[in-house]
Design a protein around this motif. Structure first.
Motif, mmCIF file in Angstrom:
data_model
loop_
_atom_site.group_PDB
_atom_site.id
_atom_site.type_symbol
_atom_site.label_atom_id
_atom_site.label_comp_id
_atom_site.label_asym_id
_atom_site.label_seq_id
_atom_site.Cartn_x
_atom_site.Cartn_y
_atom_site.Cartn_z
ATOM 1 N N MET A 88 0.835 -1.200 0.063
ATOM 2 C CA MET A 88 0.122 0.010 -0.274
ATOM 3 C C MET A 88 0.990 1.138 0.141
ATOM 4 S SD MET A 88 -2.875 1.030 0.225
ATOM 5 C CE MET A 88 -3.907 2.561 0.509
ATOM 6 N N GLU A 89 1.865 1.278 0.850
ATOM 7 C CA GLU A 89 2.636 2.325 0.872
ATOM 8 C C GLU A 89 3.440 2.564 -0.620
ATOM 9 O OE1 GLU A 89 5.595 1.822 3.547
ATOM 10 O OE2 GLU A 89 4.484 1.264 5.334
ATOM 11 N N ALA A 90 3.768 1.714 -1.056
ATOM 12 C CA ALA A 90 4.410 1.977 -2.533
ATOM 13 C C ALA A 90 3.483 2.508 -3.455
ATOM 14 C CB ALA A 90 5.270 0.598 -2.992
ATOM 15 N N PHE A 91 2.247 1.927 -3.454
ATOM 16 C CA PHE A 91 1.380 2.322 -4.293
ATOM 17 C C PHE A 91 0.946 3.585 -3.845
ATOM 18 C CE2 PHE A 91 -3.456 3.068 -5.044
ATOM 19 C CZ PHE A 91 -3.503 2.700 -6.622
ATOM 20 N N VAL A 92 0.816 3.941 -2.706
ATOM 21 C CA VAL A 92 0.433 5.669 -2.805
ATOM 22 C C VAL A 92 1.625 6.370 -3.135
ATOM 23 C CG1 VAL A 92 0.126 7.168 -0.760
ATOM 24 C CG2 VAL A 92 -1.123 5.127 -0.832
ATOM 25 N N ILE A 93 2.745 5.932 -2.854
ATOM 26 C CA ILE A 93 3.809 6.878 -3.029
ATOM 27 C C ILE A 93 4.045 6.925 -4.578
ATOM 28 C CG2 ILE A 93 6.339 7.244 -2.777
ATOM 29 C CD1 ILE A 93 6.111 6.137 0.124
ATOM 30 N N ALA A 94 4.186 5.890 -5.268
ATOM 31 C CA ALA A 94 4.190 5.820 -6.804
ATOM 32 C C ALA A 94 3.205 6.674 -7.388
ATOM 33 C CB ALA A 94 4.299 4.423 -7.217
ATOM 34 N N ASN A 95 1.874 6.707 -7.038
ATOM 35 C CA ASN A 95 0.871 7.434 -7.827
ATOM 36 C C ASN A 95 0.751 8.763 -7.269
ATOM 37 O OD1 ASN A 95 0.022 5.505 -9.494
ATOM 38 N ND2 ASN A 95 -1.139 4.330 -7.444
ATOM 39 N N ALA A 96 1.686 9.181 -6.402
ATOM 40 C CA ALA A 96 1.773 10.603 -5.763
ATOM 41 C C ALA A 96 1.888 11.653 -6.855
ATOM 42 C CB ALA A 96 2.783 10.689 -4.844
ATOM 43 N N SER B 254 1.183 13.961 5.107
ATOM 44 C CA SER B 254 0.634 13.010 6.242
ATOM 45 C C SER B 254 1.369 11.629 6.068
ATOM 46 C CB SER B 254 -1.053 12.773 6.001
ATOM 47 O OG SER B 254 -1.162 12.299 4.708
ATOM 48 N N LEU B 255 1.663 11.497 4.963
ATOM 49 C CA LEU B 255 2.525 10.131 4.724
ATOM 50 C C LEU B 255 3.938 10.097 5.576
ATOM 51 C CD1 LEU B 255 2.117 9.572 0.933
ATOM 52 C CD2 LEU B 255 1.200 8.220 2.703
ATOM 53 N N MET B 256 4.628 11.553 5.583
ATOM 54 C CA MET B 256 5.568 11.633 6.069
ATOM 55 C C MET B 256 5.393 11.528 7.660
ATOM 56 S SD MET B 256 7.686 14.494 4.212
ATOM 57 C CE MET B 256 8.899 14.667 5.417
ATOM 58 N N LYS B 257 4.142 12.153 8.149
ATOM 59 C CA LYS B 257 4.087 11.747 9.669
ATOM 60 C C LYS B 257 3.574 10.289 10.232
ATOM 61 C CE LYS B 257 1.857 16.144 10.310
ATOM 62 N NZ LYS B 257 0.495 17.025 10.492
ATOM 63 N N THR B 258 3.212 9.693 9.201
ATOM 64 C CA THR B 258 2.677 8.132 9.587
ATOM 65 C C THR B 258 3.828 7.376 9.405
ATOM 66 O OG1 THR B 258 1.812 7.830 7.366
ATOM 67 C CG2 THR B 258 0.376 8.485 9.304
ATOM 68 N N GLY B 259 5.065 7.676 8.736
ATOM 69 C CA GLY B 259 6.454 6.777 8.453
ATOM 70 C C GLY B 259 6.377 6.149 7.363
ATOM 71 N N TYR B 260 5.681 6.504 6.203
ATOM 72 C CA TYR B 260 5.726 5.671 5.065
ATOM 73 C C TYR B 260 7.053 5.901 4.358
ATOM 74 C CZ TYR B 260 0.712 4.429 4.601
ATOM 75 O OH TYR B 260 -0.566 4.012 4.597
ATOM 76 N N ASN B 261 7.432 4.801 4.085
ATOM 77 C CA ASN B 261 8.803 4.692 3.323
ATOM 78 C C ASN B 261 9.005 3.745 2.229
ATOM 79 O OD1 ASN B 261 11.431 4.788 2.597
ATOM 80 N ND2 ASN B 261 12.285 4.516 4.803
ATOM 81 N N LEU B 262 9.147 4.161 1.144
ATOM 82 C CA LEU B 262 9.131 3.213 -0.140
ATOM 83 C C LEU B 262 10.300 2.097 0.102
ATOM 84 C CD1 LEU B 262 7.709 2.771 -2.710
ATOM 85 C CD2 LEU B 262 9.410 4.232 -3.894
ATOM 86 N N HIS B 263 11.215 2.211 0.881
ATOM 87 C CA HIS B 263 12.388 1.421 0.923
ATOM 88 C C HIS B 263 12.161 0.422 1.875
ATOM 89 C CE1 HIS B 263 14.809 4.203 -1.563
ATOM 90 N NE2 HIS B 263 14.367 5.121 -0.522
ATOM 91 N N TYR B 264 10.831 0.237 2.380
ATOM 92 C CA TYR B 264 10.488 -0.932 3.339
ATOM 93 C C TYR B 264 9.827 -2.001 2.642
ATOM 94 C CZ TYR B 264 11.940 1.840 7.363
ATOM 95 O OH TYR B 264 12.428 2.612 8.320
ATOM 96 N N LEU C 187 9.454 -5.639 4.043
ATOM 97 C CA LEU C 187 8.306 -5.784 5.111
ATOM 98 C C LEU C 187 6.892 -5.601 4.368
ATOM 99 C CD1 LEU C 187 7.278 -5.644 7.983
ATOM 100 C CD2 LEU C 187 7.553 -3.196 7.875
ATOM 101 N N CYS C 188 6.891 -4.909 3.293
ATOM 102 C CA CYS C 188 5.460 -5.082 2.487
ATOM 103 C C CYS C 188 5.195 -6.327 1.989
ATOM 104 C CB CYS C 188 5.703 -3.866 1.382
ATOM 105 S SG CYS C 188 5.483 -2.293 2.005
ATOM 106 N N LEU C 189 6.100 -6.898 1.343
ATOM 107 C CA LEU C 189 6.272 -8.364 0.577
ATOM 108 C C LEU C 189 5.736 -9.474 1.720
ATOM 109 C CD1 LEU C 189 8.894 -8.360 -2.135
ATOM 110 C CD2 LEU C 189 6.340 -8.072 -2.233
ATOM 111 N N PHE C 190 6.477 -9.202 2.872
ATOM 112 C CA PHE C 190 6.459 -10.176 4.073
ATOM 113 C C PHE C 190 4.933 -10.185 4.437
ATOM 114 C CE2 PHE C 190 6.193 -10.925 8.519
ATOM 115 C CZ PHE C 190 6.492 -12.339 8.325
#
Length: 62
Positions: free
Chosen positions: A1-9, A23-33, A36-39
């Motif tokens: 979800m994180e990658a989808f939101v950031i890629a479509n920004a 708001s993404l920065m406040k919640t700690g979204y990071n495309l480099h994780y 964890l997303c795949l797991f």
């Protein structure tokens, strides 16, 4: 979800983009994780298959 939101920004513009990125920065979204997303996706898939299997056994369906 994180990658989808950031890629479509880049499709969004104006104030909405600024507030959304803030708001993404406040919640700690990071495309480099991505690991964890795949797991998490694999874990959700495994859990749903186990639930479906037990449902099939419980209701005697093949």
């Amino acid at each position: 979800m994180e990658a989808f939101v950031i890629a479509n920004a880049e499709r969004y513009y104006g104030v909405w983009l600024i507030t959304r990125c803030g708001s993404l920065m406040k919640t700690g979204y990071n495309l480099h994780y991505w690991g964890l997303c795949l797991f998490i996706l694999m874990l959700i898939g495994l859990v749903s298959r186990v639930v479906a299997f037990f449902g099939m056994i419980t209701f005697k369906k093949k």
